[in-house]
Write an enzyme that holds these catalytic residues in place. Structure first.
Site, mmCIF file in Angstrom:
data_model
loop_
_atom_site.group_PDB
_atom_site.id
_atom_site.type_symbol
_atom_site.label_atom_id
_atom_site.label_comp_id
_atom_site.label_asym_id
_atom_site.label_seq_id
_atom_site.Cartn_x
_atom_site.Cartn_y
_atom_site.Cartn_z
ATOM 1 N N GLU A 45 37.653 40.409 84.303
ATOM 2 C CA GLU A 45 38.303 40.000 85.671
ATOM 3 C C GLU A 45 38.048 41.297 86.645
ATOM 4 O O GLU A 45 37.746 40.841 87.725
ATOM 5 C CB GLU A 45 39.731 39.635 85.588
ATOM 6 C CG GLU A 45 39.954 38.369 84.909
ATOM 7 C CD GLU A 45 39.243 37.299 85.490
ATOM 8 O OE1 GLU A 45 38.782 37.417 86.735
ATOM 9 O OE2 GLU A 45 38.905 36.029 84.753
ATOM 10 N N TYR A 128 45.304 37.367 92.703
ATOM 11 C CA TYR A 128 44.134 36.757 91.990
ATOM 12 C C TYR A 128 44.253 37.279 90.673
ATOM 13 O O TYR A 128 44.010 36.282 89.632
ATOM 14 C CB TYR A 128 42.850 36.575 92.705
ATOM 15 C CG TYR A 128 41.809 36.408 91.764
ATOM 16 C CD1 TYR A 128 41.326 35.098 91.234
ATOM 17 C CD2 TYR A 128 41.007 37.508 90.801
ATOM 18 C CE1 TYR A 128 40.634 34.535 90.496
ATOM 19 C CE2 TYR A 128 40.266 36.878 89.795
ATOM 20 C CZ TYR A 128 40.008 35.549 89.666
ATOM 21 O OH TYR A 128 39.250 35.351 88.438
ATOM 22 N N ASP A 146 40.264 32.526 94.376
ATOM 23 C CA ASP A 146 39.313 33.438 94.631
ATOM 24 C C ASP A 146 38.371 32.519 95.500
ATOM 25 O O ASP A 146 38.694 31.454 96.236
ATOM 26 C CB ASP A 146 38.563 33.660 93.267
ATOM 27 C CG ASP A 146 37.610 32.696 92.721
ATOM 28 O OD1 ASP A 146 38.175 31.292 93.163
ATOM 29 O OD2 ASP A 146 36.794 32.847 92.106
#
Length: 371
Positions: A45, A128, A146
């Site tokens: 991520e 996020y 996102d």
DNA sequence: AATCCGGGGGT
DNA sequence: ACCCCAGGATT
């Protein structure tokens, strides 16, 4: 402020059913979808922030092979972490990653926290990323937003306001929160992103509504506005910048590299000692200034070598490279060349790979036949 | 609210 | 040449 769409339960049910069915049928086989290790998912991520899947894959695999656990990462020197990040960009991500690994070890006993609020306290983890880790690694029904999700939701609900405006962001977050499937948050969140990446694509591509599982529910599609949405804020023109850089080598072939201070552009990376020419200063004078800053005895005169352009999102860098060979006795007292740097080193060619270099520096060394 | 921070791939 | 990408931190 745009109107918040109403979300009847039956509509939410249909959306979840269709997207989840599609996702579990069509999803790409990405490497981080084969693991349940929170460390590996967290790493993916962070790397995926503003960075495409295809670019990340080899970096993620290499990084994980060399630093396979959060303990290994926490124990590694920061220079080594940056060296493994070299070429990926946004280097503060690597520094934050490293600090976060140390926090996970020292504050959390080596076990990742599971809630979005706790995750968001880690350096480099914003709203996020916290939602992504919580939902994907731990199955927590946390929303995420996102670029992909913003585009999909803006089309699905025909959001006409600019998706870059804070008020619109808030509205999209609220939508994401209302929609996330409590029984399969990981599948729902990844399904939204997958749809945005492969079907509901951004311009200049065209959304492939004919294969979209949500086409029948899409307000933009119904209005024929799928090509007009989402509305984005106009981009600012990149500022132009000129740097004079000095490729100084010893007779044995070692290269002088300097490490930039932690913050700012290319923070923490190694590069050829550089200076920005003053308004009334010629490039040659600036190059001579760099030579002087290195503290070289005899102050050998650098000669102009190559010129290269390097384009970033918000900068347009013109690199003017100068070449000089160090005097035989000059290598002992090389000093830090200016206040942009915090270290200087003589690096033999074989050790270049152990130093974190930006793509700009790598390309420049290539052009100089030094790498 | 604005700005800064990389790099690359797709059209 | 232009778009934007599994964003976050700083001011």
């Amino acid at each position: 402020m745009a109107a918040t769409p109403r979300l009847p339960a039956a509509r939410v049910r249909t959306l979840r059913q269709r997207l989840l069915g599609w996702y579990h049928r069509e999803r790409r086989d990405l490497p981080w979808r084969r693991t349940r290790d929170p460390y590996a998912i967290w790493l993916s991520e962070i790397m995926l922030q503003q960075t495409r899947v295809d670019v990340v894959i080899p970096y993620w695999q290499r990084f994980l092979t060399e630093l396979p656990t959060v303990h290994a990462l926490a124990a590694a020197p920061e220079d080594q972490v940056l060296a493994r990040w070299a070429g990926l960009g946004y280097y503060s991500r690597a520094r934050s990653l490293h600090r976060a690994a140390r926090e996970v070890v020292t504050r959390w006993g080596g076990v990742f926290p599971r809630t979005p609020a706790e995750l968001e306290e880690l350096p480099g983890v914003g709203r996020y990323t916290a939602g992504a880790i919580a939902s994907i690694a731990f199955g927590v029904p946390a929303p995420l937003l996102d670029g992909n999700v913003a585009r999909v939701l803006a089309r699905l609900f025909a959001v006409e306001a600019s998706v870059d405006a804070p008020a619109t962001r808030a509205e999209l977050w609220a939508l994401a929160e209302a929609l996330v499937d409590p029984d399969d948050p990981s599948g729902w969140n990844q399904g939204l992103m997958e749809l945005g990446a492969t079907v509901c694509v951004p311009p200049p591509g065209s959304p492939r509504c004919e294969v979209c599982p949500l086409a029948g529910q899409c307000a933009a599609r119904a209005a024929g506005r799928q090509h007009e949405l989402p509305v984005r804020a106009p981009r600012k023109a990149p500022r132009a910048l000129t740097w004079v850089t000095l490729a100084a080598t010893t007779r044995a072939g070692a290269l002088v590299l300097a490490r930039r201070k932690p913050r700012g552009l290319f923070g923490g990376l190694w590069e050829l000692p550089s200076a920005e020419p003053a308004a009334d200063e010629t490039p040659a004078a600036a190059a001579a200034r760099v030579v002087a800053a290195l503290g070289l005895p005899g102050r050998p005169a650098p000669r102009r070598a190559v010129e290269q352009e390097h384009v970033l999102t918000h900068r347009r860098l013109r690199l003017l490279a100068y070449r000089v060979t160090l005097p035989a006795r000059g290598t002992a007292g090389v000093t830090i060349p200016g206040d942009a740097y915090d270290r200087v080193a003589l690096v033999p060619p074989a050790e270049l790979a152990r130093h974190g270099l930006s793509s700009a520096t790598s390309r420049l060394l290539e052009a100089l036949s030094l790498a």
